[in-house]
Design an enzyme around this catalytic site. Structure first.
Site, PDB file in Angstrom:
ATOM      1  N   GLY A  46       0.821  -1.216   0.000  1.00  0.00           N
ATOM      2  CA  GLY A  46       0.000   0.000   0.000  1.00  0.00           C
ATOM      3  C   GLY A  46       0.848   1.255   0.000  1.00  0.00           C
ATOM      4  O   GLY A  46       1.179   1.786   1.064  1.00  0.00           O
ATOM      5  N   SER A  98       0.573   3.855  -3.073  1.00  0.00           N
ATOM      6  CA  SER A  98      -0.147   4.931  -3.763  1.00  0.00           C
ATOM      7  C   SER A  98      -1.433   5.314  -3.057  1.00  0.00           C
ATOM      8  O   SER A  98      -2.115   4.479  -2.467  1.00  0.00           O
ATOM      9  CB  SER A  98      -0.486   4.497  -5.186  1.00  0.00           C
ATOM     10  N   SER A 113      -2.581  -3.581  -5.706  1.00  0.00           N
ATOM     11  CA  SER A 113      -2.710  -4.879  -6.375  1.00  0.00           C
ATOM     12  C   SER A 113      -2.894  -5.985  -5.343  1.00  0.00           C
ATOM     13  O   SER A 113      -2.263  -5.954  -4.277  1.00  0.00           O
ATOM     14  CB  SER A 113      -1.459  -5.186  -7.207  1.00  0.00           C
ATOM     15  N   GLU A 170      11.405  -3.569  -6.570  1.00  0.00           N
ATOM     16  CA  GLU A 170      10.399  -3.748  -7.613  1.00  0.00           C
ATOM     17  C   GLU A 170      11.031  -3.601  -8.989  1.00  0.00           C
ATOM     18  O   GLU A 170      10.724  -4.338  -9.913  1.00  0.00           O
ATOM     19  CB  GLU A 170       9.254  -2.730  -7.431  1.00  0.00           C
ATOM     20  N   GLU A 219       7.481   8.907 -17.431  1.00  0.00           N
ATOM     21  CA  GLU A 219       7.942  10.295 -17.271  1.00  0.00           C
ATOM     22  C   GLU A 219       8.856  10.385 -16.042  1.00  0.00           C
ATOM     23  O   GLU A 219       9.895  11.047 -16.083  1.00  0.00           O
ATOM     24  CB  GLU A 219       6.748  11.242 -17.116  1.00  0.00           C
TER      25      GLU A 219
HETATM   26  C1  LIG Z   1      -1.485  -2.178 -12.914  1.00  0.00           C
HETATM   27  C2  LIG Z   1      -1.058  -1.297 -11.785  1.00  0.00           C
HETATM   28  C3  LIG Z   1      -0.766  -1.871 -10.555  1.00  0.00           C
HETATM   29  C4  LIG Z   1      -0.398  -1.063  -9.464  1.00  0.00           C
HETATM   30  N1  LIG Z   1      -0.157  -1.659  -8.262  1.00  0.00           N
HETATM   31  C5  LIG Z   1       0.145  -0.880  -7.193  1.00  0.00           C
HETATM   32  C6  LIG Z   1       0.323  -1.464  -5.888  1.00  0.00           C
HETATM   33  O1  LIG Z   1       0.233  -2.675  -5.722  1.00  0.00           O
HETATM   34  N2  LIG Z   1       0.588  -0.658  -4.837  1.00  0.00           N
HETATM   35  C7  LIG Z   1       0.710   0.691  -4.985  1.00  0.00           C
HETATM   36  O2  LIG Z   1       0.964   1.364  -4.004  1.00  0.00           O
HETATM   37  N3  LIG Z   1       0.542   1.282  -6.199  1.00  0.00           N
HETATM   38  C8  LIG Z   1       0.255   0.527  -7.293  1.00  0.00           C
HETATM   39  N4  LIG Z   1       0.061   1.123  -8.536  1.00  0.00           N
HETATM   40  C9  LIG Z   1       0.083   2.585  -8.616  1.00  0.00           C
HETATM   41  C10 LIG Z   1       1.256   3.187  -9.373  1.00  0.00           C
HETATM   42  O3  LIG Z   1       2.416   3.118  -8.630  1.00  0.00           O
HETATM   43  C11 LIG Z   1       0.869   4.635  -9.710  1.00  0.00           C
HETATM   44  O4  LIG Z   1      -0.190   4.581 -10.626  1.00  0.00           O
HETATM   45  C12 LIG Z   1       2.000   5.417 -10.343  1.00  0.00           C
HETATM   46  O5  LIG Z   1       3.001   5.667  -9.414  1.00  0.00           O
HETATM   47  C13 LIG Z   1       1.537   6.744 -10.928  1.00  0.00           C
HETATM   48  O6  LIG Z   1       0.779   7.485 -10.024  1.00  0.00           O
HETATM   49  P1  LIG Z   1      -0.648   8.074 -10.454  1.00  0.00           P
HETATM   50  O7  LIG Z   1      -1.433   6.990 -11.028  1.00  0.00           O
HETATM   51  O8  LIG Z   1      -1.195   8.812  -9.314  1.00  0.00           O
HETATM   52  O9  LIG Z   1      -0.320   9.099 -11.624  1.00  0.00           O
HETATM   53  P2  LIG Z   1       0.149  10.611 -11.436  1.00  0.00           P
HETATM   54  O10 LIG Z   1       1.326  10.658 -10.551  1.00  0.00           O
HETATM   55  O11 LIG Z   1      -1.016  11.442 -11.106  1.00  0.00           O
HETATM   56  O12 LIG Z   1       0.643  10.954 -12.895  1.00  0.00           O
HETATM   57  C14 LIG Z   1      -0.191  11.511 -13.901  1.00  0.00           C
HETATM   58  C15 LIG Z   1       0.686  11.874 -15.069  1.00  0.00           C
HETATM   59  O13 LIG Z   1       1.581  12.909 -14.678  1.00  0.00           O
HETATM   60  C16 LIG Z   1       2.907  12.543 -14.974  1.00  0.00           C
HETATM   61  N5  LIG Z   1       3.823  13.123 -14.018  1.00  0.00           N
HETATM   62  C17 LIG Z   1       3.716  13.138 -12.664  1.00  0.00           C
HETATM   63  N6  LIG Z   1       4.760  13.753 -12.116  1.00  0.00           N
HETATM   64  C18 LIG Z   1       5.564  14.138 -13.149  1.00  0.00           C
HETATM   65  C19 LIG Z   1       6.813  14.823 -13.233  1.00  0.00           C
HETATM   66  N7  LIG Z   1       7.450  15.247 -12.143  1.00  0.00           N
HETATM   67  N8  LIG Z   1       7.336  15.042 -14.464  1.00  0.00           N
HETATM   68  C20 LIG Z   1       6.699  14.629 -15.587  1.00  0.00           C
HETATM   69  N9  LIG Z   1       5.518  13.983 -15.555  1.00  0.00           N
HETATM   70  C21 LIG Z   1       4.966  13.744 -14.351  1.00  0.00           C
HETATM   71  C22 LIG Z   1       2.895  11.035 -14.891  1.00  0.00           C
HETATM   72  O14 LIG Z   1       3.973  10.458 -15.583  1.00  0.00           O
HETATM   73  C23 LIG Z   1       1.561  10.714 -15.524  1.00  0.00           C
HETATM   74  O15 LIG Z   1       1.685  10.741 -16.907  1.00  0.00           O
HETATM   75  C24 LIG Z   1      -0.301   0.342  -9.631  1.00  0.00           C
HETATM   76  C25 LIG Z   1      -0.590   0.909 -10.885  1.00  0.00           C
HETATM   77  C26 LIG Z   1      -0.967   0.121 -11.959  1.00  0.00           C
HETATM   78  C27 LIG Z   1      -1.279   0.776 -13.269  1.00  0.00           C
END
Ligand SMILES: Cc1cc2nc3c(=O)[nH]c(=O)nc-3n(C[C@H](O)[C@H](O)[C@H](O)COP(=O)(O)OP(=O)(O)OC[C@H]3O[C@@H](n4cnc5c(N)ncnc54)[C@H](O)[C@@H]3O)c2cc1C
Lengths: 337, 389
Positions: free
Chosen positions: B130, B132, B164, B247, B373
């Protein structure tokens, strides 16, 4: 001279369509109907054409420019129902054959789909036993089967034996059907091409609408979504990807408008412009699907967000009526042959 | 510089190869890189498989036998991962326990907590991770789930998202804020949360593929004993960085292996569709081959310097390169099918629909575990030495 400005009537058409779809086609309609299926969902989607679209069916008889404007709006919301295939494709084929159902399809009291492709996905008249990739079969009254000659045979959809083809985009269901035999009505080669062009440009316009929704939705998301104490849209690494996607989108939108004008004017550029429109629109919608998903991060990868519905339509639409590669091959042929 | 696998590695390779040939469960034989999992609990065959790997010393070969390994050398581990990846066979259908939690607890856990590791690696205990939250994705350091110390317990309130395997999990490796007044990265701690603690609620979320493989986790006054604190209070950011490194660490081999498998599938597909003499298709496949192999070479290079104790900046490129390549390979596999590109019926689409399925799944690869990114930002600042924007 080329004039991309909309006339007052065209602006009114676009605005009316936009407010119709905003009001009557909320995102929940599609979601309920095709994905998180609720008992009422499919029925509501099914009656959408009869309730809201039938009075627009006659656009298929008019200038392609107008139909394309409407299709952009319907593509943006992914309006359910067979308007695209019925008005832009079946109707000109029925007109070409002077078929008695043509008027009813034009006034929306009947709907029709088109069966052309063979199992290999060639959108050419032929005498194959099975027709493939027939859209919206279960939502229409008639099937216009195109056979060699070219000629058309019009059959009752209820009598057609078909099997669904499971594909990415459930909102535009596809079937394979046993192709009707029996005497057909001859149409000219030119009429067949004309109908294909209209259907292709209308589908391209729909794809432009899909791309526009992706662009608008993504831009507003990256403005609102804050990470590292800034809207993520302020990060240049993301901005440049969005700019590239918007460039694809802008040239696709322009190419589709140009193609619609070329078809209406039967311009010398007509053939190339239709291929350019479809290749550019399919490519742009796909490009925005990927970029939009990436810019949304985790939420874009889920059914919590409607982005995936557009991604499905973008890829599905790109592969109907010839994918971008096929259209580019046709363009290469125009260059060399 | 020289290329040779010693006889020891070759022997190791044939040993793992024959183990896999003999024991890989039917469900994994097709290659798991394109089959999602949707089930209310971890399927029995998957539990059996992970346990068998553990008991045979094939779960994490570099570890000692009591942790599911056989004290393998790093090079042997590389060989092992290559063999798994070449077959598309995963060790487990839930990555968190053996991939993140086990290694993190070994490094940071106390004696009692380290006793949880064998079951985490063997899959007897299913873990989720946990990190995100709705407002903390890429910016993980801003996570806001609160854990307030109250006597001998923490009271946890907040929300996790995209977790996940949350529905399967018995335990969660939970990142929480324990000092809201400290600077962002200074007030974070890691707790071990039992998922059946009162106040923990799970709402499954569907992947784009339609499978519900992750979830939202809501925490309302969930009480966690203080003894479940991993490492020191307010020193969790180090564990976070370690977890992300775990990871990202071995994943490149999996990424390259899956890419190679997709490429092999593309060659068959081109042949089956009579496109093997089409110059455009040949050129594209040649280009993809170039990329798969050069990325693999880069991974080897990073591995070699890492094994010799130097830092390996190459590794920063690997996730970025492998994840984006995987998307393009699978998308090309769809495009090669013409009108069937988006057909998902396994009896109609080429090779059982693997490209359509793998493409959808690959869309997560450039997001999860740090977006492309963010990976580019890391390369820009840490590898290229550019100033922070
Ligand atoms: C299939 C899957 C499984 C997952 N499993 C887990 C899990 O088990 N546990 C867990 O904790 N998380 C999990 N995640 C979450 C994952 O780690 C996050 O989705 C990821 O870190 C991105 O965060 P966000 O979705 O909030 O996107 P955001 O951070 O909101 O990003 C939105 C967009 O902004 C861009 N962006 C953000 N900051 C910057 C920057 N500084 N410069 C340029 N671009 C930027 C990003 O690249 C993206 O394109 C999972 C995600 C997926 C898709």
């Amino acid at each position: 001279m080329v004039d991309f400005a909309l006339t007052d009537e065209q602006e009114l058409l676009r605005d009316t369509a936009r407010s119709l779809f905003t009001k009557e086609c909320p995102p929940a309609l599609l979601r309920d109907a095709f994905y998180d299926v609720t008992p009422e969902g499919p029925a509501a989607a099914r009656s959408f054409y009869a309730t809201h679209l039938r009075e627009w069916a006659a656009l298929g008889d008019g200038p392609l420019v107008d139909l394309a404007l409407f299709m952009q709006e319907s593509g943006a919301v992914l309006a359910p129902g067979p308007l695209w295939v019925s008005s832009s494709w079946a109707l000109p084929l029925l007109r070409a054959a002077d078929h008695p159902d043509a008027d009813a399809v034009a006034d929306g009291s009947l709907t029709a789909t088109v069966a052309v492709a063979d199992a290999a996905g060639r959108w050419e008249p032929g005498d194959h036993d099975e027709s493939w990739f027939v859209p919206h079969l279960e939502e229409v009254d008639r099937v216009v089967v195109v056979r060699s000659g070219p000629s058309i045979v019009v059959v009752d959809a209820a009598e057609v034996v078909g099997a669904p083809i499971e594909a990415l985009d459930r909102t535009r269901p596809l079937h394979r059907i046993a192709t009707a035999s029996g005497p057909g009505t001859a149409i000219t080669e030119v009429a067949f091409r004309d109908a294909t062009d209209r259907a292709t440009v209308a589908l391209s316009a729909e794809l432009v609408g899909v791309g526009r929704w992706l662009q608008d939705t993504t831009l507003s998301y990256v403005n609102e979504r804050v990470q590292f104490a800034k809207p993520v849209g302020s990060f240049q690494g993301l901005q440049w990807k969005l700019v590239d996607a918007s460039l694809h989108q802008e040239r696709a939108a322009a190419a589709v408008a140009y193609a619609a004008m070329c078809v209406d004017a039967d311009d010398a550029d007509r053939a190339s412009s239709v291929h350019v429109a479809k290749a550019a629109a399919g490519g742009a919608a796909r490009h925005w699907s990927r970029t939009g998903l990436q810019a949304h991060g985790g939420i874009g990868y889920t059914w919590e967000h409607d982005l995936h519905l557009r991604l499905r339509r973008a890829y599905g639409g790109d592969h109907l009526l010839g994918d971008a590669d096929w259209h580019r091959d046709q363009l290469a042929a125009l260059l060399f042959d | 510089m020289k290329l040779s696998w010693g006889s020891e590695e070759e022997a190791f390779r044939s040993e793992i190869a024959s183990f896999l040939d003999e024991h890989t469960p039917e469900q994994l034989r097709e290659g798991r890189d394109w089959i999602g999992e949707e089930a209310d609990e971890v399927p029995q065959w998957a539990r059996d498989w992970q346990a068998l790997l553990f008991d045979s010393g094939w779960m994490i070969p570099g570890y000692p036998p009591e942790l599911g390994g056989r004290n393998a050398t790093p090079l042997q581990t590389l060989v092992y991962q290559e063999e798994l990846a070449a077959r598309g066979v995963p060790r487990s259908v839930h990555f968190g326990g053996y991939g993140i939690v086990g290694p993190s607890l070994l490094e940071f856990g106390d004696e009692t907590q380290r006793q949880l590791v064998p079951a985490a690696i063997r899959g007897d205990t299913v873990w989720c991770v946990g990190m995100s939250e709705p407002d903390a994705g890429s910016d993980l350091g801003s996570l806001a789930t609160r854990a307030d110390l109250d006597g001998d317990s923490f009271v946890v309130n907040g929300q996790k998202v995209w977790t996940s395997y949350a529905e399967w999990a018995e335990k969660c490796f939970l990142y929480v804020r324990t000092d809201p007044t400290a600077a962002k990265h200074k007030g974070i701690s890691v707790l071990i949360l039992d998922m059946d603690t009162p106040g923990v609620e799970i709402r499954p979320l569907r992947h784009i593929t339609g499978n519900a493989e992750f979830a939202e986790v809501f925490l309302v006054d969930a009480v966690v004993p203080r003894s479940n604190l991993v490492g020191e209070l307010n020193n969790g950011w180090r564990i976070t960085m370690g977890s992300l490194a775990h990871e990202r660490g071995g994943l490149w081999l999996e990424g390259v292996g899956y890419a190679q498998r997709a490429l092999d599938g593309l060659v068959d597909l081109a042949r089956d569709r009579g496109l093997d003499s089409d110059p455009v298709v040949r050129r594209t496949l040649g280009e993809l081959y170039e990329e798969v192999r050069s990325i693999r070479a880069l991974g080897y290079k990073g591995f070699a310097s890492f094994a010799q104790g130097s830092s390996a900046p190459e590794h920063s490129y690997m996730k970025l390169a492998a994840s984006e390549l995987r998307q393009r390979l699978n998308e090309f596999g769809m495009d090669l099918q013409g009108a069937y590109a988006t057909v998902t019926d396994p009896t109609l689409a080429a090779q059982g629909g693997r490209f359509q399925a793998a493409w959808q799944m690959s869309l997560a690869a450039t997001i999860g575990g740090g977006t492309s990114e963010i990976q580019r930002n890391i390369v820009a600042t840490r590898v290229l030495g550019l100033p922070r924007g």
